[in-house]
Design a protein around this motif. Structure first.
Motif, mmCIF file in Angstrom:
data_model
loop_
_atom_site.group_PDB
_atom_site.id
_atom_site.type_symbol
_atom_site.label_atom_id
_atom_site.label_comp_id
_atom_site.label_asym_id
_atom_site.label_seq_id
_atom_site.Cartn_x
_atom_site.Cartn_y
_atom_site.Cartn_z
ATOM 1 N N GLY A 20 60.674 -2.825 21.099
ATOM 2 C CA GLY A 20 59.948 -2.302 19.955
ATOM 3 C C GLY A 20 58.480 -2.131 20.290
ATOM 4 O O GLY A 20 58.119 -1.805 21.422
ATOM 5 N N THR A 21 57.649 -2.401 19.307
ATOM 6 C CA THR A 21 56.208 -2.213 19.425
ATOM 7 C C THR A 21 55.498 -3.550 19.274
ATOM 8 O O THR A 21 55.733 -4.276 18.313
ATOM 9 C CB THR A 21 55.712 -1.237 18.338
ATOM 10 N N ALA A 22 54.623 -3.855 20.217
ATOM 11 C CA ALA A 22 53.860 -5.096 20.184
ATOM 12 C C ALA A 22 52.779 -5.020 19.120
ATOM 13 O O ALA A 22 52.147 -3.984 18.936
ATOM 14 C CB ALA A 22 53.219 -5.347 21.542
ATOM 15 N N GLU A 23 52.589 -6.148 18.422
ATOM 16 C CA GLU A 23 51.492 -6.286 17.450
ATOM 17 C C GLU A 23 50.659 -7.485 17.864
ATOM 18 O O GLU A 23 51.204 -8.534 18.191
ATOM 19 C CB GLU A 23 52.052 -6.536 16.055
ATOM 20 N N PHE A 24 49.358 -7.343 17.815
ATOM 21 C CA PHE A 24 48.447 -8.432 18.162
ATOM 22 C C PHE A 24 48.068 -9.163 16.879
ATOM 23 O O PHE A 24 47.689 -8.537 15.902
ATOM 24 C CB PHE A 24 47.212 -7.879 18.868
ATOM 25 N N VAL A 25 48.189 -10.497 16.902
ATOM 26 C CA VAL A 25 47.947 -11.299 15.703
ATOM 27 C C VAL A 25 46.932 -12.396 16.038
ATOM 28 O O VAL A 25 47.099 -13.123 17.006
ATOM 29 C CB VAL A 25 49.253 -11.934 15.180
ATOM 30 N N GLY A 26 45.897 -12.504 15.221
ATOM 31 C CA GLY A 26 44.881 -13.534 15.431
ATOM 32 C C GLY A 26 43.760 -13.038 16.325
ATOM 33 O O GLY A 26 43.755 -11.895 16.774
ATOM 34 N N GLU A 27 42.811 -13.927 16.559
ATOM 35 C CA GLU A 27 41.658 -13.534 17.364
ATOM 36 C C GLU A 27 42.026 -13.478 18.844
ATOM 37 O O GLU A 27 43.003 -14.062 19.286
ATOM 38 C CB GLU A 27 40.461 -14.474 17.121
ATOM 39 N N VAL A 28 41.235 -12.720 19.614
ATOM 40 C CA VAL A 28 41.484 -12.509 21.037
ATOM 41 C C VAL A 28 40.211 -12.854 21.792
ATOM 42 O O VAL A 28 39.191 -12.203 21.585
ATOM 43 C CB VAL A 28 41.874 -11.040 21.308
ATOM 44 N N PRO A 29 40.269 -13.888 22.648
ATOM 45 C CA PRO A 29 41.359 -14.845 22.809
ATOM 46 C C PRO A 29 41.421 -15.802 21.625
ATOM 47 O O PRO A 29 40.476 -15.907 20.855
ATOM 48 C CB PRO A 29 40.991 -15.584 24.098
ATOM 49 N N ARG A 30 42.542 -16.505 21.540
ATOM 50 C CA ARG A 30 42.774 -17.430 20.432
ATOM 51 C C ARG A 30 41.957 -18.698 20.637
ATOM 52 O O ARG A 30 42.097 -19.376 21.656
ATOM 53 C CB ARG A 30 44.268 -17.760 20.365
ATOM 54 N N VAL A 31 41.087 -19.000 19.665
ATOM 55 C CA VAL A 31 40.253 -20.200 19.739
ATOM 56 C C VAL A 31 40.594 -21.194 18.635
ATOM 57 O O VAL A 31 40.010 -22.263 18.575
ATOM 58 C CB VAL A 31 38.744 -19.846 19.691
ATOM 59 N N GLY A 32 41.550 -20.827 17.769
ATOM 60 C CA GLY A 32 42.007 -21.760 16.750
ATOM 61 C C GLY A 32 41.474 -21.511 15.359
ATOM 62 O O GLY A 32 41.610 -22.368 14.491
ATOM 63 N N GLU A 33 40.874 -20.347 15.117
ATOM 64 C CA GLU A 33 40.451 -20.014 13.748
ATOM 65 C C GLU A 33 41.684 -20.039 12.845
ATOM 66 O O GLU A 33 42.778 -19.684 13.284
ATOM 67 C CB GLU A 33 39.808 -18.627 13.707
ATOM 68 N N PRO A 34 41.537 -20.436 11.596
ATOM 69 C CA PRO A 34 42.700 -20.455 10.697
ATOM 70 C C PRO A 34 43.284 -19.052 10.506
ATOM 71 O O PRO A 34 42.577 -18.126 10.121
ATOM 72 C CB PRO A 34 42.132 -20.987 9.383
ATOM 73 N N VAL A 35 44.568 -18.922 10.824
ATOM 74 C CA VAL A 35 45.315 -17.690 10.616
ATOM 75 C C VAL A 35 46.650 -18.112 10.011
ATOM 76 O O VAL A 35 47.528 -18.591 10.730
ATOM 77 C CB VAL A 35 45.539 -16.892 11.932
ATOM 78 N N PRO A 36 46.800 -17.992 8.680
ATOM 79 C CA PRO A 36 48.019 -18.488 8.029
ATOM 80 C C PRO A 36 49.310 -17.979 8.681
ATOM 81 O O PRO A 36 50.281 -18.735 8.800
ATOM 82 C CB PRO A 36 47.879 -17.971 6.591
ATOM 83 N N GLU A 37 49.320 -16.751 9.130
ATOM 84 C CA GLU A 37 50.508 -16.158 9.749
ATOM 85 C C GLU A 37 50.912 -16.884 11.037
ATOM 86 O O GLU A 37 52.074 -16.840 11.434
ATOM 87 C CB GLU A 37 50.212 -14.686 10.052
ATOM 88 N N LEU A 38 49.965 -17.571 11.678
ATOM 89 C CA LEU A 38 50.236 -18.238 12.954
ATOM 90 C C LEU A 38 50.551 -19.724 12.816
ATOM 91 O O LEU A 38 50.975 -20.349 13.793
ATOM 92 C CB LEU A 38 49.040 -18.067 13.900
ATOM 93 N N GLU A 39 50.367 -20.298 11.641
ATOM 94 C CA GLU A 39 50.561 -21.746 11.486
ATOM 95 C C GLU A 39 51.946 -22.206 11.933
ATOM 96 O O GLU A 39 52.076 -23.102 12.758
ATOM 97 C CB GLU A 39 50.292 -22.169 10.048
#
Length: 155
Positions: A93-112
């Motif tokens: 399928g198609t890749a979607e990027f979620v959260g900050e890049v790079p990931r530093v741990g900011e709150p992202v409810p979708e990633l919990e």
């Protein structure tokens, strides 16, 4: 979920079997394509949340660069040594990027939930330690093909 499998229906996994398989396997192979059209395949850890495959990728990798230019992706998860025990699935399928890049741990409810699954699966921890080098890619498959050769008649 995704498009139905036309060939190999006799050995395809049921939805429940596929969920269990993807929840327990540890390594997948990710296929991307460069802007010049060159294919690239790399191994990566992942988690399955029941509808999407989540990849925690190095942001300075060829895989990441390829997906930024062309988000088409295919992933294979497989297991087995002998022919009669081979099992696996290909998700594309198609890749979607979620959260900050790079990931530093900011709150992202979708990633919990995803990060908790990943931390438990690979590190035996409740929270994912962020190394500031990785970020999340989600693949919600548009097509899935699966196989379980254990379903073949013996002999």
């Amino acid at each position: 979920m995704a498009a139905t499998q036309r060939r190999g229906r006799r050995i395809m996994m049921t939805a429940e079997e596929l969920d269990a398989f993807l929840a327990t396997e540890r390594t997948c192979r990710v296929a991307t394509v460069s802007p010049e059209g060159a294919p690239h395949v790399s191994a990566l850890w992942f988690v399955w949340d029941g509808s999407s495959l989540w990849l925690y990728s190095l942001t300075r990798s060829r895989r990441w660069a390829d997906l930024r230019k062309d988000p088409r992706i295919a992933v294979v998860v497989d297991s087995g040594e002998e022919y009669g025990e081979l099992r696996g699935a290909e998700l594309s399928g198609t890749a979607e990027f979620v959260g900050e890049v790079p990931r530093v741990g900011e709150p992202v409810p979708e990633l919990e939930g995803v990060e908790s699954l990943f931390a438990r699966k690979y590190f035996g921890l409740e929270a994912l330690p962020h190394d500031h080098r990785h970020a999340w890619v989600r693949l919600t498959p548009e097509a899935v093909a699966s196989w379980d050769f254990r379903k073949l008649p013996r002999g």
